[in-house]
Design an enzyme around this catalytic site. Structure first.
Site, PDB file in Angstrom:
ATOM      1  N   ASN A 141       0.805  -1.229   0.000  1.00 23.69           N
ATOM      2  CA  ASN A 141       0.000   0.000   0.000  1.00 23.69           C
ATOM      3  C   ASN A 141       0.838   1.279   0.000  1.00 23.69           C
ATOM      4  O   ASN A 141       0.369   2.324  -0.455  1.00 23.69           O
ATOM      5  CB  ASN A 141      -0.957   0.015   1.203  1.00 23.69           C
ATOM      6  CG  ASN A 141      -2.311  -0.535   0.797  1.00 23.69           C
ATOM      7  OD1 ASN A 141      -2.664  -0.537  -0.388  1.00 23.69           O
ATOM      8  ND2 ASN A 141      -3.076  -1.007   1.768  1.00 23.69           N
ATOM      9  N   CYS A 398      -4.491  -9.360   4.157  1.00 25.80           N
ATOM     10  CA  CYS A 398      -3.951  -9.205   2.792  1.00 25.80           C
ATOM     11  C   CYS A 398      -2.607  -8.498   2.822  1.00 25.80           C
ATOM     12  O   CYS A 398      -2.074  -8.121   1.797  1.00 25.80           O
ATOM     13  CB  CYS A 398      -4.953  -8.552   1.840  1.00 25.80           C
ATOM     14  SG  CYS A 398      -5.015  -6.776   2.008  1.00 25.80           S
ATOM     15  N   PHE A 399      -2.038  -8.309   4.030  1.00 32.74           N
ATOM     16  CA  PHE A 399      -0.639  -7.878   4.204  1.00 32.74           C
ATOM     17  C   PHE A 399      -0.358  -6.530   3.539  1.00 32.74           C
ATOM     18  O   PHE A 399       0.732  -6.316   3.000  1.00 32.74           O
ATOM     19  CB  PHE A 399       0.331  -8.962   3.679  1.00 32.74           C
ATOM     20  CG  PHE A 399      -0.214 -10.362   3.809  1.00 32.74           C
ATOM     21  CD1 PHE A 399      -0.543 -10.858   5.061  1.00 32.74           C
ATOM     22  CD2 PHE A 399      -0.461 -11.156   2.701  1.00 32.74           C
ATOM     23  CE1 PHE A 399      -1.098 -12.121   5.194  1.00 32.74           C
ATOM     24  CE2 PHE A 399      -1.017 -12.413   2.819  1.00 32.74           C
ATOM     25  CZ  PHE A 399      -1.331 -12.902   4.074  1.00 32.74           C
ATOM     26  N   CYS A 400      -1.351  -5.635   3.584  1.00 35.34           N
ATOM     27  CA  CYS A 400      -1.190  -4.299   2.974  1.00 35.34           C
ATOM     28  C   CYS A 400      -0.923  -4.399   1.477  1.00 35.34           C
ATOM     29  O   CYS A 400      -0.274  -3.522   0.910  1.00 35.34           O
ATOM     30  CB  CYS A 400      -0.055  -3.507   3.616  1.00 35.34           C
ATOM     31  SG  CYS A 400      -0.380  -3.045   5.287  1.00 35.34           S
ATOM     32  N   ASN A 401      -1.354  -5.494   0.858  1.00 36.92           N
ATOM     33  CA  ASN A 401      -1.146  -5.665  -0.579  1.00 36.92           C
ATOM     34  C   ASN A 401      -2.501  -6.024  -1.201  1.00 36.92           C
ATOM     35  O   ASN A 401      -2.763  -7.189  -1.536  1.00 36.92           O
ATOM     36  CB  ASN A 401      -0.107  -6.769  -0.828  1.00 36.92           C
ATOM     37  CG  ASN A 401       0.274  -6.899  -2.297  1.00 36.92           C
ATOM     38  OD1 ASN A 401      -0.539  -6.644  -3.189  1.00 36.92           O
ATOM     39  ND2 ASN A 401       1.501  -7.291  -2.568  1.00 36.92           N
TER      40      ASN A 401
END
Ligand code: PLP
Length: 472
Positions: A141, A398-401
């Site tokens: 992100n 979603c791991f900042c993705n």
């Protein structure tokens, strides 16, 4: 030890398939010497993409440095300022040397983390009508967020999609986008050297290709450099973002932007701050930016932390990054193979993997979801809770993705736009629970495990045994 759950015969099978693992045995000694707290406290650490772990000696060496000196604020020339300024400059050179970056070509700008390095580029890049921000779906992100700077200055924003099941980018598609560069406006292409979602390593040879076509290239190397070499004498990205705690765990408040001097000269800083100017005047209403890295280091840097970066780099070199890489590769390949072999009694697979099902051109980050025997997804939060009871540290969500998540989970544009349109006007609150409700029966996240410098066979076997418990 984590070995209560492991099966001795399995390690032999593993070694039979991955004999090169034997050459990485010195890392078992390293774990014993430097990371013994893992086994002492019974922790199974599988979140190296979240944060690396620091070695005990790193902390001792740093403490001893602080105990044996008096360091003041580096923005001065007094007797406590001069030595810390010298150490910071020394560390800058050490970072350049570590990445084989020529001092004539690159500068190191110390930041708080990779996100701040990315923001420095985004806010100062000369976006404008006629310029372009091209980026892969697969991005953190903090790279996605740059699009808001591009948008506010009327640049065109284009996302390059990922192909399933490998979650790589189709080369021909990318080339098509790269060819669309319009001459004139500055145009930036951003991608991660390694995905923090799927572990995919996107080709570094995109850098010369894109540059030859006139793009500036921003390489997010945050997830790549902890277990891979990045050689800036071979690759010449214009900007590289890094968080040092991901490489060696400590210090946690220092990252850097490695920037080519030529590319840095194109950036237009939107403000000035303490440390970034030679002269600023109230009545004269002018300011003059400092030269080079200083112009981008806002305020007082983490001056006590920065010398810890050099200690960390030395530690990584001494441990042997190539050996760490080789070990992680063997463990990742075995882990993937074991996970994909797990089936319910009716033959349906327990694990759905997002990303390459082998160790080719991928890092030690493995992302998946678990499914029950009827093919229904097992909520990732349930998996996390069960893992926590076992003292297994993994990551879910979603791991900042989001681009990785949307691709992996088959969330379509119309579904997402439909969800968000229920929450008008822009700026209204939208919680993760709102999102989960909206997406309904589809998963909204995944489970991620990642390996690093102190990983061993027991860690990985423990995770496989844990996953096996979801069978039946
Ligand atoms: C690929 C990638 N880029 C950028 C970041 C942002 O790093 P930080 O949170 O340290 O700023 C992360 C963090 O997980 C990452 O994995």
């Amino acid at each position: 030890m984590t070995g209560t759950l492991t099966k001795p015969h399995t390690e032999q099978e593993f070694l039979a398939s991955w004999p090169e693992y034997e050459a990485t045995r010195p890392l078992d000694d390293l774990r014993h010497r430097e990371y013994s707290r893992l086994d002492r406290l019974g922790q199974v650490y599988l979140d190296y993409t979240g944060a690396g772990l620091c070695a005990a000696s790193q902390v001792r060496e740093h403490l001893s440095l602080l105990e044996s000196h008096v360091f003041g604020n580096p923005h001065s020339h007094n007797p406590t300022s001069a030595p810390i300024t010298e150490l910071i400059e020394h560390c800058r050179h050490a970072v350049l040397a570590y990445f084989h970056a020529s001092e004539d070509e690159y500068l190191v700008i110390f930041t708080a983390n990779a996100s701040q390095a990315l923001k420095l580029v985004g806010e100062a890049y000369p976006f404008g009508a006629g310029s372009h921000y091209l980026l892969t779906f697969d991005n953190h992100n903090s790279v996605n967020g740059i699009r808001e700077f591009a948008r506010s200055r009327q640049a065109t924003i284009t996302y390059v999609p990922l192909s399933l099941p490998d979650m790589r980018v189709d080369e021909a598609t990318l080339e098509g986008y790269l060819q669309q560069l319009r001459p004139g406006g500055g145009s930036l292409f951003a991608y991660p050297a390694q995905s923090n979602f799927s572990g995919v390593q996107h080709p570094l040879n995109w850098i010369p290709k894109a540059k030859a076509l006139g793009w500036d290239v921003l390489l997010d190397a945050a997830a790549f450099v902890p277990t891979n070499r990045l050689d800036l004498a071979q690759w010449h990205p214009d900007f590289v973002s890094i968080s040092f705690y991901k490489m060696f765990g400590y210090p946690t408040g220092v990252g850097c932007l490695l920037a080519r001097r030529e590319a840095l000269a194109k950036l237009q800083r939107p403000w000035f701050a303490g440390g970034t100017i030679t002269v600023a005047s109230i009545q004269g209403d002018r300011y003059f930016l400092a030269e080079g890295a200083s112009a981008f280091e806002d305020g007082t840097p983490d001056f006590l932390g920065i010398p810890g970066v050099e200690i960390g780099l030395r530690h990584l070199e001494a441990a042997g990054l190539d050996m760490v890489h080789a070990r992680c590769r063997c463990l990742t390949a075995w882990l993937i193979h074991e996970l994909l072999s797990l089936q319910h009694s009716n033959g349906s697979p327990l694990v759905r993997l997002y990303g390459p099902p082998n160790s080719r051109q991928r890092g030690a980050t493995v992302t998946l979801n678990l499914y029950d025997s009827s093919g229904k997804i097992i909520d990732h939060l349930r998996v996390e809770e069960a893992a926590t009871r076992r003292r297994i540290s993994l990551r879910t969500g979603c791991f900042c993705n989001p681009g990785g998540g949307e691709t992996a989970l088959h969330l379509s544009k119309s579904e997402l736009v439909g969800c968000f349109s229920q929450h008008q006007p822009p700026g209204s609150r939208f919680t993760v629970d709102d999102f989960r409700q909206c997406i309904d029966s589809k998963g909204t996240g995944a489970v991620r495990v990642s390996l690093g410098i102190a990983s061993n066979f027991d860690d990985v076997a423990c995770f496989v045994d844990f996953v096996r418990e979801f069978l039946g």
